[in-house]
Design a protein around this motif. Structure first.
Motif, short mmCIF file in Angstrom:
data_model
loop_
_atom_site.label_atom_id
_atom_site.label_comp_id
_atom_site.label_asym_id
_atom_site.label_seq_id
_atom_site.Cartn_x
_atom_site.Cartn_y
_atom_site.Cartn_z
N TRP A 1 26.81 63.09 75.70
CA TRP A 1 25.77 63.23 74.68
C TRP A 1 24.91 64.45 74.94
N VAL A 2 24.54 64.71 76.19
CA VAL A 2 23.76 65.90 76.55
C VAL A 2 24.51 67.16 76.14
N GLN A 3 25.79 67.21 76.43
CA GLN A 3 26.59 68.38 76.09
C GLN A 3 26.72 68.55 74.59
N ARG A 4 26.94 67.45 73.90
CA ARG A 4 27.13 67.52 72.44
C ARG A 4 25.89 68.01 71.72
N HIS A 5 24.72 67.64 72.20
CA HIS A 5 23.46 68.04 71.56
C HIS A 5 22.86 69.31 72.17
N ALA A 6 23.55 69.89 73.16
CA ALA A 6 23.09 71.12 73.82
C ALA A 6 21.65 70.95 74.33
N LEU A 7 21.38 69.81 74.96
CA LEU A 7 20.06 69.55 75.51
C LEU A 7 19.86 70.35 76.80
N THR A 8 18.64 70.76 77.05
CA THR A 8 18.39 71.76 78.09
C THR A 8 17.56 71.22 79.25
N ASN A 9 17.63 71.99 80.35
CA ASN A 9 16.90 71.74 81.59
C ASN A 9 17.34 70.46 82.29
N MET A 10 18.65 70.17 82.22
CA MET A 10 19.20 69.03 82.93
C MET A 10 20.45 69.46 83.69
N ARG A 11 20.51 69.02 84.95
CA ARG A 11 21.73 69.15 85.75
C ARG A 11 22.26 67.76 86.02
N LEU A 12 23.54 67.56 85.79
CA LEU A 12 24.17 66.27 86.01
C LEU A 12 25.19 66.43 87.13
N ILE A 13 24.87 65.86 88.28
CA ILE A 13 25.69 66.02 89.47
C ILE A 13 26.48 64.72 89.70
N PRO A 14 27.82 64.77 89.74
CA PRO A 14 28.58 63.55 90.05
C PRO A 14 28.07 62.90 91.33
N THR A 15 27.96 61.59 91.32
CA THR A 15 27.37 60.90 92.48
C THR A 15 28.13 61.20 93.76
N GLU A 16 29.45 61.34 93.69
CA GLU A 16 30.21 61.60 94.89
C GLU A 16 30.01 63.02 95.42
N GLU A 17 29.37 63.88 94.63
CA GLU A 17 29.12 65.26 95.07
C GLU A 17 27.64 65.50 95.36
N TYR A 18 26.82 64.50 95.19
CA TYR A 18 25.37 64.70 95.37
C TYR A 18 25.01 64.83 96.84
N LEU A 19 24.25 65.88 97.15
CA LEU A 19 23.87 66.15 98.52
C LEU A 19 22.35 66.17 98.67
#
Length: 214
Positions: free
Chosen positions: A194-212
């Protein structure tokens, strides 16, 4: 971290995009009123910060070229733009609470001559506390003390090198704080799309398995 990637890859840690073109943050403006913090229903320990109470007044910090649709600030509250709020509710996404209109009293660090009177409306929201629980056996966490409560699982962490959720514990929220890592906001794959479809800004979505978190 162990297998079952299809489960963990459905979830992302929601962060703001610091240093990006729409880098926007906020501070709460006086007077700031706070209520009680949320507590674990089983052990009674606090599992969050003091709740923000009205009036909802903020100062925006515009570090990018334009203001973003999402902004982080002190406490567990987040700001979202009016267009983001409308799209969230129109498409039936779940897990955000509040939607309180805020009064923007000042914009600091503005680059495009924005004043408080020209800023799009923002709303204050919080992410719900979900039933999804961190899978300790399939996550790489360094906790600062042993888990004692099976409900909140709330001891803090010194480091995170990827994590997963217990299969079957998630109850379908699109935005939530998981048991065992209440300080993080997780989102579903539907939210990410949904974020990508609406081109919403100032968000980073990090897969949980890659979160550091060193």
């Amino acid at each position: 971290m162990a297998s079952e990637a299809p489960l963990s890859s459905r979830f992302f840690v929601l962060c703001d995009d610091k240093g990006g073109r729409h880098d926007t943050q906020f501070d709460k403006a006086e007077p700031v009123h706070r209520g009680e913090a949320p507590h674990c229903p089983r052990c009674g320990a606090p599992i969050g910060m003091l709740m923000w109470q009205p009036p909802y007044r903020v100062e925006l910090e515009a570090h990018g070229q334009n203001l973003g649709d999402f902004a982080e600030g002190p406490g567990y509250d987040r700001l979202i733009s009016e267009r983001m709020a409308e799209a969230f509710q129109a498409e039936g996404l779940t897990g955000l609470l509040g939607f309180h209109p805020v009064d923007v009293v000042r914009v600091r660090g503005k680059r495009n001559g924005l004043g408080a009177g020209t800023v799009s409306r923002y709303l204050a929201v919080t992410a719900c506390f979900g039933r999804a629980a961190v899978d300790e056996g399939r996550s790489r966490l360094s906790r600062n003390r042993p888990l004692t409560c099976p409900e909140c699982r709330d001891p803090g962490v010194d480091a995170i090198h990827g994590f997963a959720l217990e299969p079957g514990s998630w109850q379908g929220e699109d935005v939530f704080r998981p048991r065992g890592l209440q300080g993080r906001i997780l989102v579903s794959a539907r939210f990410a799309s949904w974020v990508q479809r609406h081109a919403l800004t100032n968000m980073r979505l990090i897969p949980t398995e890659e979160y550091l978190q060193p």
